[in-house]
Design an enzyme around this catalytic site. Structure first.
Site, PDB file in Angstrom:
ATOM      1  N   LYS A  90     -15.356 -26.812   8.928  1.00  0.00           N
ATOM      2  CA  LYS A  90     -15.962 -28.006   8.319  1.00  0.00           C
ATOM      3  C   LYS A  90     -17.475 -28.038   8.517  1.00  0.00           C
ATOM      4  O   LYS A  90     -18.202 -28.527   7.661  1.00  0.00           O
ATOM      5  CB  LYS A  90     -15.330 -29.286   8.881  1.00  0.00           C
ATOM      6  CG  LYS A  90     -13.900 -29.503   8.372  1.00  0.00           C
ATOM      7  CD  LYS A  90     -13.509 -30.968   8.306  1.00  0.00           C
ATOM      8  CE  LYS A  90     -12.198 -31.121   7.541  1.00  0.00           C
ATOM      9  NZ  LYS A  90     -11.734 -32.480   7.400  1.00  0.00           N
ATOM     10  N   LYS A 100      -8.245 -25.207  -0.164  1.00  0.00           N
ATOM     11  CA  LYS A 100      -7.194 -26.220  -0.278  1.00  0.00           C
ATOM     12  C   LYS A 100      -7.648 -27.381  -1.160  1.00  0.00           C
ATOM     13  O   LYS A 100      -8.852 -27.670  -1.244  1.00  0.00           O
ATOM     14  CB  LYS A 100      -6.735 -26.687   1.097  1.00  0.00           C
ATOM     15  CG  LYS A 100      -7.620 -27.685   1.755  1.00  0.00           C
ATOM     16  CD  LYS A 100      -6.920 -28.328   2.957  1.00  0.00           C
ATOM     17  CE  LYS A 100      -7.824 -29.398   3.518  1.00  0.00           C
ATOM     18  NZ  LYS A 100      -7.228 -30.510   4.115  1.00  0.00           N
ATOM     19  N   LYS A 105      -9.466 -34.257  -1.078  1.00  0.00           N
ATOM     20  CA  LYS A 105      -9.883 -35.484  -1.765  1.00  0.00           C
ATOM     21  C   LYS A 105     -11.395 -35.638  -1.803  1.00  0.00           C
ATOM     22  O   LYS A 105     -11.909 -36.372  -2.623  1.00  0.00           O
ATOM     23  CB  LYS A 105      -9.195 -36.719  -1.174  1.00  0.00           C
ATOM     24  CG  LYS A 105      -9.387 -36.961   0.304  1.00  0.00           C
ATOM     25  CD  LYS A 105      -8.674 -38.231   0.719  1.00  0.00           C
ATOM     26  CE  LYS A 105      -7.660 -38.015   1.824  1.00  0.00           C
ATOM     27  NZ  LYS A 105      -8.186 -37.497   3.091  1.00  0.00           N
TER      28      LYS A 105
HETATM   29  N1  AQP Z   1      -4.190 -29.462   0.100  1.00  0.00           N
HETATM   30  C1  AQP Z   1      -3.311 -29.902   0.978  1.00  0.00           C
HETATM   31  N2  AQP Z   1      -2.059 -29.384   1.005  1.00  0.00           N
HETATM   32  C2  AQP Z   1      -1.151 -29.856   1.901  1.00  0.00           C
HETATM   33  N3  AQP Z   1      -1.391 -30.827   2.806  1.00  0.00           N
HETATM   34  C3  AQP Z   1      -2.623 -31.379   2.811  1.00  0.00           C
HETATM   35  N4  AQP Z   1      -3.192 -32.352   3.547  1.00  0.00           N
HETATM   36  C4  AQP Z   1      -4.470 -32.534   3.147  1.00  0.00           C
HETATM   37  N5  AQP Z   1      -4.767 -31.685   2.140  1.00  0.00           N
HETATM   38  C5  AQP Z   1      -3.643 -30.952   1.904  1.00  0.00           C
HETATM   39  C6  AQP Z   1      -2.501 -33.106   4.607  1.00  0.00           C
HETATM   40  O1  AQP Z   1      -2.723 -34.488   4.358  1.00  0.00           O
HETATM   41  C7  AQP Z   1      -2.755 -35.173   5.621  1.00  0.00           C
HETATM   42  C8  AQP Z   1      -3.911 -36.124   5.668  1.00  0.00           C
HETATM   43  O2  AQP Z   1      -5.099 -35.393   5.611  1.00  0.00           O
HETATM   44  P1  AQP Z   1      -6.462 -36.047   6.051  1.00  0.00           P
HETATM   45  O3  AQP Z   1      -6.867 -37.060   5.074  1.00  0.00           O
HETATM   46  O4  AQP Z   1      -6.353 -36.570   7.434  1.00  0.00           O
HETATM   47  O5  AQP Z   1      -7.531 -34.901   6.118  1.00  0.00           O
HETATM   48  P2  AQP Z   1      -7.622 -33.518   5.437  1.00  0.00           P
HETATM   49  O6  AQP Z   1      -6.548 -32.591   5.882  1.00  0.00           O
HETATM   50  O7  AQP Z   1      -9.042 -33.030   5.681  1.00  0.00           O
HETATM   51  O8  AQP Z   1      -7.400 -33.870   3.892  1.00  0.00           O
HETATM   52  P3  AQP Z   1      -8.405 -33.798   2.723  1.00  0.00           P
HETATM   53  O9  AQP Z   1      -7.741 -34.366   1.521  1.00  0.00           O
HETATM   54  O10 AQP Z   1      -8.978 -32.418   2.590  1.00  0.00           O
HETATM   55  O11 AQP Z   1      -9.523 -34.812   3.186  1.00  0.00           O
HETATM   56  P4  AQP Z   1     -11.079 -34.595   3.279  1.00  0.00           P
HETATM   57  O12 AQP Z   1     -11.482 -34.155   1.903  1.00  0.00           O
HETATM   58  O13 AQP Z   1     -11.634 -35.931   3.632  1.00  0.00           O
HETATM   59  O14 AQP Z   1     -11.370 -33.570   4.331  1.00  0.00           O
HETATM   60  C9  AQP Z   1      -2.796 -34.112   6.709  1.00  0.00           C
HETATM   61  O15 AQP Z   1      -1.511 -34.020   7.308  1.00  0.00           O
HETATM   62  C10 AQP Z   1      -3.136 -32.849   5.975  1.00  0.00           C
HETATM   63  O16 AQP Z   1      -2.585 -31.696   6.598  1.00  0.00           O
END
Ligand code: AQP
Length: 338
Positions: free
Chosen positions: A112, A195, A198
């Site tokens: 990150k 991946k 959001k």
């Molecule tokens: N692409 C993905 N495929 C499967 N699982 C996913 N998760 C996130 N993206 C994927 C799972 O969603 C849960 C919540 O995630 P989070 O919001 O705590 O943070 P993250 O993993 O960093 O998700 P994002 O969407 O990528 O958020 P940002 O963009 O803010 O960094 C977790 O259980 C994660 O594994």
């Protein structure tokens, strides 16, 4: 009966990745006998810059999406992290228990922070300590996570073990990662090696759970693919990340293995497959988008649910964190007899 804790960052609109990788598993967990606590982790969200007005809106929106997906505010506890001060208090104690060397090994920080490591917030660096506090504040022992979070869970166990050792008690229990079914890892629609996220600057890279049917169809039509037809067997997907991703998404939505998907579409072009994929996604996601709008139309109702969730969460976390504070040597209310 165990306690399950999981969280999601209100950093944008939940994506299909969040849904297949986390949210729908949470919904399924509610059918079991364990207590479920689901948290909108806004303290984690601000480890990267969030526009304040947007963060507030996104927190309500994430609550609405979770409810629309089937998280029950009666069966589970749903709340936002900043409303329960126990998280931040325990995280500070854990900042003083965890060692710098432990955090230096966290691969997610390296990913990150990227090349600009000196410029990211110190919050991003200690993010795993806060995550440990989120779980341990409830004495939760089961945590549904994707592969990318396993290292953080190991750290949470190391922190608990050192705390227990340093303060001579067996206060914090061990956490077990909960791997429910093959948890789908959904990749970006623009780049099969990254991946779906959001906070990806490109809206075309993801399906938001609030997207309209037209938008879902257009994003799938434009999703990156390669020129070859779909293969007949799964082994041939290995070097084709975009094809593998779309096959994986269709399988996850339809409850089919990748082999079963290829048995139906192998040898064919992407055009007809993408049409079926869009159709399946729209059927599945349209009710979620509709119900999300209904929840958002009643912000007072939404806030009432979140406040009630925070009260229930506090009632569990307060005595646990106060005892942790007492073990550390803080003068707590129980010592003061007032
Ligand atoms: N692409 C993905 N495929 C499967 N699982 C996913 N998760 C996130 N993206 C994927 C799972 O969603 C849960 C919540 O995630 P989070 O919001 O705590 O943070 P993250 O993993 O960093 O998700 P994002 O969407 O990528 O958020 P940002 O963009 O803010 O960094 C977790 O259980 C994660 O594994």
């Amino acid at each position: 009966m165990a306690r399950i804790f999981s969280g999601i960052q209100p950093t944008g609109i939940a994506t299909l990745g969040n849904y297949l990788g986390a949210i729908r598993n949470w919904v399924a967990l509610q059918a079991g006998e364990d207590d479920c606590i689901f948290c909108l982790v806004d303290l984690h969200a601000i480890t990267a810059w969030q526009e304040p007005t947007a963060l507030r809106a996104q927190t309500r929106q994430m609550a609405a999406v979770l409810l629309a997906c089937g998280i029950s505010p009666e069966r589970s506890i749903l709340f936002h992290q900043s409303a329960v001060s126990a998280h931040a208090r325990l995280a500070w104690i854990f900042n003083c228990v965890a060692r710098i060397g432990w955090l230096n090994r966290m691969t997610q920080f390296k990913d990150k922070a990227g090349r600009d490591r000196e410029a990211v917030s110190t919050g991003l660096y200690v993010y795993p300590n806060l995550m440990a506090a989120d779980i341990h504040a409830y004495h939760a022992t089961k945590v549904p996570v994707g592969d990318d979070q396993l290292q953080h869970l190991e750290l949470a166990n190391d922190i608990a073990e050192k705390f227990n050792h340093d303060f001579g008690s067996a206060f914090f229990p061990r956490i077990e990662p909960l791997v429910l079914r093959e948890s789908a890892r959904v990749m970006s629609l623009r780049d099969g090696a990254r991946k779906m996220s959001k906070s990806d600057p490109s809206d075309q890279s993801r399906i938001n759970l609030t997207d309209t049917s037209e938008s879902i169809a257009a994003k799938i039509r434009r999703a990156k693919t390669d020129p070859a037809p779909l293969p007949d067997n799964v082994a041939e997907l290995t070097d084709r990340p975009e094809a593998r991703n779309l096959v994986g998404i269709y399988g996850a939505i339809m409850g089919l293995s990748p082999a079963a998907v290829l048995a139906e579409f192998g040898g064919g072009g992407f055009g007809p497959f993408k049409e079926k994929l869009a159709e399946a996604l729209i059927t599945h996601l349209e009710p979620i988008a509709r119900q999300t709008t209904e929840y958002l139309d009643d912000p007072t109702g939404l806030d009432t649910l979140l406040i009630a969730g925070a009260r229930r969460a506090s009632a569990i976390a307060e005595p646990i964190v106060e005892e942790a504070e007492r073990l550390v040597g803080f003068l707590t209310r129980s010592d003061q007899n007032l």
